[in-house]
Design a protein around this motif. Sequence first.
Motif, short mmCIF file in Angstrom:
data_model
loop_
_atom_site.label_atom_id
_atom_site.label_comp_id
_atom_site.label_asym_id
_atom_site.label_seq_id
_atom_site.Cartn_x
_atom_site.Cartn_y
_atom_site.Cartn_z
N LEU A 182 20.18 22.99 -43.94
CA LEU A 182 21.24 22.28 -42.99
C LEU A 182 21.70 23.14 -42.10
CD1 LEU A 182 22.40 19.60 -42.40
CD2 LEU A 182 24.18 20.01 -43.96
N ASN A 183 22.15 24.39 -42.59
CA ASN A 183 22.70 25.39 -41.47
C ASN A 183 21.68 25.84 -40.57
OD1 ASN A 183 25.17 27.39 -41.07
ND2 ASN A 183 23.35 28.57 -41.42
N GLN A 184 20.47 25.90 -40.97
CA GLN A 184 19.47 26.49 -40.02
C GLN A 184 18.96 25.15 -38.98
OE1 GLN A 184 18.58 29.43 -39.83
NE2 GLN A 184 16.73 29.63 -38.66
N VAL A 185 18.94 24.10 -39.59
CA VAL A 185 18.62 23.23 -38.50
C VAL A 185 19.78 23.01 -37.46
CG1 VAL A 185 18.13 20.63 -38.41
CG2 VAL A 185 17.27 21.87 -40.15
N LEU A 186 20.97 23.16 -38.15
CA LEU A 186 22.25 22.82 -37.01
C LEU A 186 22.14 23.96 -36.00
CD1 LEU A 186 25.10 21.31 -39.17
CD2 LEU A 186 23.88 20.23 -37.25
N THR A 187 21.97 25.29 -36.75
CA THR A 187 21.89 26.24 -35.73
C THR A 187 20.87 26.27 -34.42
OG1 THR A 187 22.69 27.57 -37.57
CG2 THR A 187 21.64 28.83 -35.62
N ILE A 188 19.70 25.81 -34.94
CA ILE A 188 18.53 25.93 -33.90
C ILE A 188 18.87 24.67 -33.17
CG2 ILE A 188 16.04 25.27 -33.88
CD1 ILE A 188 15.49 26.68 -36.61
N ALA A 189 19.35 23.49 -33.51
CA ALA A 189 19.63 22.45 -32.76
C ALA A 189 20.55 22.69 -31.86
CB ALA A 189 19.99 20.94 -33.56
N LEU A 190 21.59 23.14 -32.08
CA LEU A 190 22.87 23.78 -31.22
C LEU A 190 22.21 24.77 -30.24
CD1 LEU A 190 25.72 23.85 -33.64
CD2 LEU A 190 25.19 22.17 -31.99
N LYS A 191 21.42 25.67 -30.68
CA LYS A 191 21.13 26.55 -29.57
C LYS A 191 20.33 25.86 -28.55
CE LYS A 191 21.05 30.79 -32.67
NZ LYS A 191 20.09 31.85 -33.02
N VAL A 192 19.43 25.13 -28.83
CA VAL A 192 18.48 24.32 -28.03
C VAL A 192 19.47 23.41 -27.06
CG1 VAL A 192 17.12 22.58 -27.71
CG2 VAL A 192 16.54 24.23 -29.42
N ILE A 193 20.45 22.84 -27.71
CA ILE A 193 21.51 22.10 -26.86
C ILE A 193 22.00 22.99 -25.83
CG2 ILE A 193 23.66 20.71 -26.81
CD1 ILE A 193 22.67 19.44 -29.46
N LEU A 194 22.28 24.06 -26.45
CA LEU A 194 23.30 25.11 -25.62
C LEU A 194 22.35 25.50 -24.17
CD1 LEU A 194 25.35 27.18 -27.94
CD2 LEU A 194 26.10 25.77 -26.11
N TRP A 195 21.15 25.93 -24.53
CA TRP A 195 20.15 26.36 -23.47
C TRP A 195 20.02 25.07 -22.47
CZ3 TRP A 195 18.62 30.64 -21.70
CH2 TRP A 195 18.23 31.77 -22.46
N GLY A 196 19.92 23.77 -23.01
CA GLY A 196 19.96 22.79 -22.00
C GLY A 196 21.13 22.43 -21.35
N ALA A 197 22.19 22.77 -21.91
CA ALA A 197 23.79 22.52 -21.29
C ALA A 197 23.88 23.51 -20.18
CB ALA A 197 24.51 22.68 -22.39
N VAL A 198 23.62 24.80 -20.37
CA VAL A 198 23.64 25.66 -19.43
C VAL A 198 22.78 25.61 -18.01
CG1 VAL A 198 23.12 28.31 -18.82
CG2 VAL A 198 24.12 27.57 -21.03
N VAL A 199 21.48 25.20 -18.45
CA VAL A 199 20.81 24.77 -17.11
C VAL A 199 21.49 23.32 -16.54
CG1 VAL A 199 18.41 24.03 -16.58
CG2 VAL A 199 18.52 25.73 -18.07
N TYR A 200 21.61 22.48 -17.39
CA TYR A 200 22.39 21.45 -16.80
C TYR A 200 23.60 21.75 -16.13
CZ TYR A 200 23.97 16.41 -16.74
OH TYR A 200 24.28 15.29 -16.57
#
Length: 354
Positions: A182-200
Amino acid sequence: MPEGSQEKTEQATPRRLQEARRKGQVAKSADLNGALLLLITALFALLFKDNIITRMQSYFYSYFNNFIKNPQPDYYLVQLLIDFTINIFAVLTPFFILMLLVALGVNIAQVGFMLAPEAIKPKFDKLNPINGLKNMFSGRAMFELVKSLLKITIVGWVVYAAIRGEMANLLAIFHLPPRALLNQVLTIALKVILWGAVVYLGIALLDLIYQRYAFQKQMRMSKQEVKEEYKQTEGDPQIKGWLRRRQRQLLTNLARKEVPQATVVVTNPTHYAVALKYEQPMEAPQVVAKGMDHMARQIREIAKEHQVPIIENVEVARFLYAHVEVGQAIPAEMFQAVAEILAMVYRMKNKGFK
């Protein structure tokens, strides 16, 4: 009216901007709100994910362990669902509060604190389907469509690239224990969201620049509109000019009538001139005429023409011009200074000064 006079070439006046603001028309980017909400919420979740996982794990372990060891009636499932909802809400409450504060902060940063009651009034012209079709196929609507497609394409590509970069870690999660998974899935998901948020966020900043440019262009006024607004707020320039000329004429007539009867004219020497009159049984000298610049020059010329003494005294002239109206007696604090001026005038007359 010439067509060129209707071209929107002038910057919007403060009054026009204020009226637009009252109607809720301001330069703001809705994308900036969404981008910052997404970015800050993702950062918050990334920083506190361990605490969230621990609380959720403890909750599930406690309830399901109790449910397995002690069989409960069917209605217990309803109670379990209610407790689950309450606990989820308690865990996510900081997110809700954070999102509310960020949304308020971004809006205030863009347009300041604003109340626009007219913006929420129902407008029946919007129910007109013909107007709706016109708006749907307008140039601005097409621009917004292209911008949205471009935004989705860029953000989607960045998210895809981020997921592809984490593919090895995603494949490895199946060999991890539940908490680590669960920790790994959340970490990867949040990193992906962060990349998208920065570009957004970058796209949103560009959109904010464009929205301000478009708003300034929309608010531009023609020369005729500026003139009409000036007439409404400041008055017709022709009327104001006539009033100024009429006022100068009245002051000139008053000066021509009163200055020849004055005892002395006190000057600055060039900017101010105040005509004083003193004779028995007056209790104090009176200001019978006063003026500045052009009017002061006229008072001096009339005084010379009628041989009225002109005395230069900067402090007295400025004080009397600023604090004593025509027809009023001088104040007590000026008695000594004016008495010295009158004494000088009487000495000049006794010596035969004309």
